[in-house]
Design a protein around this motif. Structure first.
Motif, PDB file in Angstrom:
ATOM      1  N   LEU A 100       1.846  -3.411  -0.183  1.00 40.40           N
ATOM      2  CA  LEU A 100       1.168  -2.849   0.986  1.00 40.40           C
ATOM      3  C   LEU A 100       1.922  -1.629   1.515  1.00 40.40           C
ATOM      4  O   LEU A 100       1.297  -0.632   1.912  1.00 40.40           O
ATOM      5  N   VAL A 101       3.244  -1.686   1.516  1.00 40.71           N
ATOM      6  CA  VAL A 101       4.035  -0.528   1.938  1.00 40.71           C
ATOM      7  C   VAL A 101       3.823   0.632   0.967  1.00 40.71           C
ATOM      8  O   VAL A 101       3.660   1.791   1.379  1.00 40.71           O
ATOM      9  N   HIS A 102       3.805   0.347  -0.324  1.00 38.45           N
ATOM     10  CA  HIS A 102       3.564   1.386  -1.325  1.00 38.45           C
ATOM     11  C   HIS A 102       2.189   2.034  -1.131  1.00 38.45           C
ATOM     12  O   HIS A 102       2.058   3.267  -1.227  1.00 38.45           O
ATOM     13  N   GLU A 103       1.177   1.231  -0.888  1.00 31.03           N
ATOM     14  CA  GLU A 103      -0.179   1.770  -0.735  1.00 31.03           C
ATOM     15  C   GLU A 103      -0.272   2.711   0.466  1.00 31.03           C
ATOM     16  O   GLU A 103      -0.886   3.781   0.377  1.00 31.03           O
ATOM     17  N   GLU A 104       0.343   2.342   1.573  1.00 26.36           N
ATOM     18  CA  GLU A 104       0.279   3.203   2.754  1.00 26.36           C
ATOM     19  C   GLU A 104       1.149   4.444   2.571  1.00 26.36           C
ATOM     20  O   GLU A 104       0.799   5.521   3.065  1.00 26.36           O
ATOM     21  N   LEU A 236       9.564   9.804   0.959  1.00 27.49           N
ATOM     22  CA  LEU A 236       8.358   9.110   0.496  1.00 27.49           C
ATOM     23  C   LEU A 236       8.496   8.696  -0.961  1.00 27.49           C
ATOM     24  O   LEU A 236       8.081   7.594  -1.353  1.00 27.49           O
ATOM     25  N   GLU A 237       9.093   9.563  -1.759  1.00 30.95           N
ATOM     26  CA  GLU A 237       9.312   9.230  -3.168  1.00 30.95           C
ATOM     27  C   GLU A 237      10.282   8.052  -3.299  1.00 30.95           C
ATOM     28  O   GLU A 237      10.099   7.173  -4.158  1.00 30.95           O
ATOM     29  N   ASP A 242      11.061   2.238  -4.621  1.00 30.47           N
ATOM     30  CA  ASP A 242      11.745   1.018  -4.188  1.00 30.47           C
ATOM     31  C   ASP A 242      10.859  -0.199  -4.460  1.00 30.47           C
ATOM     32  O   ASP A 242       9.728  -0.270  -3.984  1.00 30.47           O
ATOM     33  N   ASN A 243      11.374  -1.143  -5.220  1.00 29.77           N
ATOM     34  CA  ASN A 243      10.627  -2.365  -5.533  1.00 29.77           C
ATOM     35  C   ASN A 243      11.255  -3.620  -4.937  1.00 29.77           C
ATOM     36  O   ASN A 243      10.933  -4.739  -5.346  1.00 29.77           O
ATOM     37  N   SER A 244      12.140  -3.434  -3.982  1.00 28.78           N
ATOM     38  CA  SER A 244      12.778  -4.582  -3.349  1.00 28.78           C
ATOM     39  C   SER A 244      11.785  -5.300  -2.438  1.00 28.78           C
ATOM     40  O   SER A 244      10.778  -4.729  -2.009  1.00 28.78           O
TER      41      SER A 244
END
Length: 371
Positions: A100-104, A236-237, A242-244
């Motif tokens: 969800l963080v990645h999508e936003e 942003l990158e 980040d996959n934590s």
């Protein structure tokens, strides 16, 4: 061999243990799902206490219906629905928080690109020739600053880029040979040239749009977006790479630096949109936060709450990962125990739909199907 119609005592025990395991699963995750409500001003004790209510409904209703009171299934199902909702409240953000963080983050990154492109067109009055000149100026500026940063001064290439910039912007900047001896002096040298070329581009845009307040507002908006690109592109990158895991604890979400950065960026983009919309009609930008949403963007600032989960699940029903969480909660909270019920129930105690004769035998015989 087991007589026809008789239940396997082993299966009865296995199914009962499985059902109890599902109830424990539902109760524990409901406790975690209720924590954000802070019942009785406590994250933990209040949620443990509140979760007892659906647990009693589930276990009591299930036990009574298996032993003969089939109407108690309604109480069991009502408790299981509560389990399902609050299990989803916890498991959905726990499993998909990072997604969800990645999508936003991706949505905001795309918005920054859209804003920059639109403002270039607006600043050049939509004229393709002027737009091309503006884009060339930005290219010359970028090349010049990169050369200064990488080589700490003006080489032949940087001098050539500055000459091209001067001819296009109508400026008369001259190269400086002294770049400073310390890193602080070199950084100041870089910042000075960035400011100079920014002024050159700003004046170029003012000339295109007329020397009025509207033009100044567009120029200011354009440089705010340029500053946003410069400031936020790398962070942003980093977020996208980040996959934590993302903690959904209330305090952790409130203090999460990545979510705070998304919120900050959203505020800046909406400021740019308001400024440009005030001088351009029809309004070229839609606000990211309109005031109509139940949860303002970025929605992850409410990650782990009941309202965020419900809204997010509704918006992402076309995603397989959303359905994965729904299926897990549905099986453990509803389907699994309900299927076990059809084997555990006592058919011989009464006719379907009636409680008459339901408790003629001791509870432990009814529980394990013993005559």
């Amino acid at each position: 061999m087991e007589e026809e119609g008789k239940k396997s005592k082993l299966l009865v025990v296995i199914f009962w243990l499985s059902a109890l395991g599902c109830f424990a699963f539902g109760y524990y995750n409901t406790v975690l799902g209720l924590r954000t409500f802070k019942a009785f001003s406590s994250n933990d004790l209040g949620s443990w206490f509140l979760a007892l209510i659906p647990l009693v409904m589930v276990f009591g209703g299930y036990l009574a219906s298996v032993q003969g009171r089939r109407k108690m299934l309604y109480i069991y199902l009502a408790g299981e629905i509560l389990f399902f909702v609050f299990n989803l409240t916890y498991l959905y953000p726990q499993y998909l928080g990072r997604t969800l963080v990645h999508e936003e983050t991706k949505a905001l990154k795309d918005s920054v690109s859209v804003y920059q492109g639109k403002l270039d067109k607006i600043a050049s009055k939509g004229d393709s020739y002027s737009l091309a000149k503006l884009q060339r100026l930005r290219e010359f500026q970028s090349n010049l600053l990169t050369e200064i940063k990488d080589r700490n001064g003006f080489g032949q290439y940087a001098t050539e880029q500055l000459k091209n910039f001067n001819e296009l912007a109508g400026t008369s900047y001259t190269p400086e040979r002294y770049v400073g001896k310390t890193s602080e002096e070199r950084q100041k040298y870089y910042n000075d040239w960035k400011e100079k070329t920014d002024v050159g581009i700003r004046n170029f845009i003012v000339q295109l749009n007329g020397n009025d307040k509207s033009a100044e507002k567009l120029v200011t908006a354009k440089y705010e977006v340029d500053d946003i690109v410069s400031t936020y592109s790398q962070p942003l990158e980093i977020i996208l790479e980040d996959n934590s895991d993302v903690s959904i604890e209330h305090e952790a979400v409130a203090n999460n630096p990545q979510i705070a950065l998304l919120k900050e960026l959203t505020t800046k983009l909406d400021k740019v949109a308001n400024d440009v919309n005030s001088v351009k009609q029809p309004a070229p930008f839609n606000l990211i936060v309109t005031g109509k949403e139940t949860i303002a963007f970025p929605k992850t600032q409410k990650l782990g709450t009941f309202e965020h989960t419900i809204i997010s699940v509704k918006e992402r029903l076309n995603k397989l990962d959303t359905w994965g969480v729904i299926i897990i909660c549905f099986f453990f909270d509803l389907l699994g125990p309900f299927l076990f019920y059809f084997y555990l129930r006592n058919e011989d105690d009464y006719e379907y739909g009636s409680d008459e004769g339901a408790f003629d035998r001791p509870w432990w015989k009814r529980l394990f199907g013993i005559d």
